[in-house]
Design a protein around this motif. Structure first.
Motif, mmCIF file in Angstrom:
data_model
loop_
_atom_site.group_PDB
_atom_site.id
_atom_site.type_symbol
_atom_site.label_atom_id
_atom_site.label_comp_id
_atom_site.label_asym_id
_atom_site.label_seq_id
_atom_site.Cartn_x
_atom_site.Cartn_y
_atom_site.Cartn_z
ATOM 1 N N GLN A 22 -13.629 64.043 -19.464
ATOM 2 C CA GLN A 22 -13.229 63.084 -20.490
ATOM 3 C C GLN A 22 -12.116 62.149 -20.059
ATOM 4 O O GLN A 22 -11.373 62.416 -19.124
ATOM 5 N N LEU A 23 -12.085 61.022 -20.742
ATOM 6 C CA LEU A 23 -11.068 59.994 -20.543
ATOM 7 C C LEU A 23 -10.225 59.943 -21.811
ATOM 8 O O LEU A 23 -10.642 59.366 -22.812
ATOM 9 N N SER A 24 -9.079 60.581 -21.798
ATOM 10 C CA SER A 24 -8.158 60.548 -22.925
ATOM 11 C C SER A 24 -6.882 61.182 -22.422
ATOM 12 O O SER A 24 -6.818 61.640 -21.282
ATOM 13 N N LYS A 25 -5.873 61.237 -23.274
ATOM 14 C CA LYS A 25 -4.672 61.927 -22.800
ATOM 15 C C LYS A 25 -4.741 63.416 -23.124
ATOM 16 O O LYS A 25 -3.743 64.116 -23.041
ATOM 17 N N GLU A 26 -5.955 63.913 -23.435
ATOM 18 C CA GLU A 26 -6.121 65.342 -23.657
ATOM 19 C C GLU A 26 -5.691 66.130 -22.418
ATOM 20 O O GLU A 26 -5.208 67.248 -22.516
ATOM 21 N N ILE A 75 -0.107 61.651 -13.734
ATOM 22 C CA ILE A 75 -0.444 61.144 -15.074
ATOM 23 C C ILE A 75 -0.640 59.626 -15.023
ATOM 24 O O ILE A 75 -1.580 59.084 -15.608
ATOM 25 N N SER A 76 0.244 58.931 -14.284
ATOM 26 C CA SER A 76 0.125 57.477 -14.152
ATOM 27 C C SER A 76 -1.209 57.108 -13.502
ATOM 28 O O SER A 76 -1.924 56.215 -13.969
ATOM 29 N N ILE A 108 -4.475 54.924 -14.919
ATOM 30 C CA ILE A 108 -5.112 53.796 -14.225
ATOM 31 C C ILE A 108 -6.626 54.003 -14.177
ATOM 32 O O ILE A 108 -7.406 53.076 -14.401
ATOM 33 N N GLU A 109 -7.044 55.234 -13.922
ATOM 34 C CA GLU A 109 -8.478 55.564 -13.935
ATOM 35 C C GLU A 109 -9.069 55.278 -15.320
ATOM 36 O O GLU A 109 -10.153 54.691 -15.448
ATOM 37 N N THR A 156 -12.152 49.336 -19.279
ATOM 38 C CA THR A 156 -12.258 47.863 -19.276
ATOM 39 C C THR A 156 -13.292 47.353 -18.284
ATOM 40 O O THR A 156 -13.755 46.217 -18.397
ATOM 41 N N GLY A 157 -13.634 48.172 -17.287
ATOM 42 C CA GLY A 157 -14.531 47.701 -16.235
ATOM 43 C C GLY A 157 -13.847 46.745 -15.277
ATOM 44 O O GLY A 157 -14.502 46.044 -14.501
ATOM 45 N N GLU A 158 -12.505 46.704 -15.323
ATOM 46 C CA GLU A 158 -11.736 45.785 -14.455
ATOM 47 C C GLU A 158 -10.715 46.573 -13.633
ATOM 48 O O GLU A 158 -10.237 47.617 -14.058
ATOM 49 N N LYS A 159 -10.368 46.029 -12.477
ATOM 50 C CA LYS A 159 -9.337 46.667 -11.642
ATOM 51 C C LYS A 159 -7.979 46.459 -12.292
ATOM 52 O O LYS A 159 -7.681 45.386 -12.806
#
Length: 314
Positions: free
Chosen positions: A243-247, A277-278, A282-283, A289-292
């Motif tokens: 997952q993508l979250s701060k979980e 964490i940083s 970024i990941e 967003t699909g952007e760098k």
């Protein structure tokens, strides 16, 4: 290691007040505009952790700005401009004292409650026999009260919101309509990126009698995302979803004996932990967003922000 911005103390022309939230500092300019600074503070279990996360504020502010711009056809929102990568300026709204949480899947705190035997959240009845990370037949809305700093948000039902006069029936109907439409749009954008928008929260307020969407939306601080690839397979096997979250921050804290309860100590945040964490944020940014992600590195972040805001307001 890159610098992190953990506090601001600005004094702008026509400034009436400043509110220091868990992770954002909000400046009232002439009772007309709000300047919201997304700091690098990070919170979990309603506790602000002792170290900031470099670039976190920039990432969250830029994700929110993109999604606010992508949903203006659904409902009006507060954003006027982003004069700095860490700043959004918007119209001042009188906020509803509730957060509209919408869930497409059973996970997180809802799963923890369900696993303990709870079958109703915020007045919404949940079916028997559900499993962790299972999709609901339709997204459900489970509002919470907006807590003061140091207090925990509390579940509240639609009936209680109406009974307490926190919104009129007409207002609440519109809040529900906007919430579900925004979640649908967020889910469609996520799907284009190979992601699943699992749950999120929205905040609304009124400006000149009109309901506006406020605050950040669809960021990894206010939302949970799964990777779509492998979701079904992991679900069938009962494995944790990627997952993508701060979980992942909450999980690190729980693994180290911290859940924000009295007497518990926040584990040491080493430079390695902070940097990891940083990098994870970024990941999140690049996937959502699909952007760098372009790091806006700066020796004196405070002065840069002050200048950019002053130039905009001037």
């Amino acid at each position: 290691m890159a610098k992190a911005l953990t506090n601001t103390e600005f004094n702008f022309k026509n400034q009436k007040s400043v509110y220091h939230g868990k992770v954002r500092d909000v400046y009232n300019i002439g009772d007309d505009k709000l300047v919201m600074v997304a700091t690098d503070r990070i919170s979990a279990f309603d506790v602000v952790l002792p170290k900031g996360i470099p670039f976190k504020g920039q990432m969250l502010n830029q994700i929110a700005a993109k999604f606010l711009d992508a949903t203006t056809d659904i409902c009006p929102n507060w954003k006027l401009a982003t004069p700095d990568p860490m700043v959004t300026v918007g119209v001042m709204c009188e906020g509803f004292p509730v957060e509209m949480i919408v869930r497409g899947y059973l996970c997180g705190s809802a799963w923890r409650a369900y696993k303990s035997g709870v079958r109703e959240i915020c007045g919404v009845k949940l079916p028997e026999g559900m499993r962790e990370n299972q999709r609901f037949p339709e997204p459900i809305i489970t509002p919470t009260t907006k807590a003061e700093i140091g207090e925990h948000d509390a579940d509240i039902s639609k009936e209680e919101i109406l009974a307490q006069g926190l919104a009129t029936p007409e207002e609440y109907a519109l809040l529900e309509q906007y919430t579900l439409a925004l979640f649908k749009r967020g889910s469609e954008i996520a799907a284009e990126r190979g992601l699943i928008l699992v749950d999120t929260k929205y905040e609304f307020g009124k400006h000149n009698g009109t309901i506006y969407l406020m605050d950040e939306i669809h960021t990894p601080d206010s939302s949970r995302y799964f990777y779509a690839e492998g979701y079904e397979e992991k679900f069938e096997k009962g494995e944790p979803q990627k997952q993508l979250s701060k979980e992942f921050v909450r999980e690190w804290l729980m693994d180290n004996g911290f859940q924000g309860k009295e007497g518990q100590q926040v584990p040491e945040m080493t430079d390695e932990i902070v940097e990891s964490i940083s990098n994870r944020y970024i990941e999140l940014y690049e996937n959502i967003t699909g952007e760098k992600f372009e790091k806006n590195e700066c020796e004196d972040i405070h002065s840069r922000i002050e200048k950019n805001i002053s130039d905009y307001l001037g």
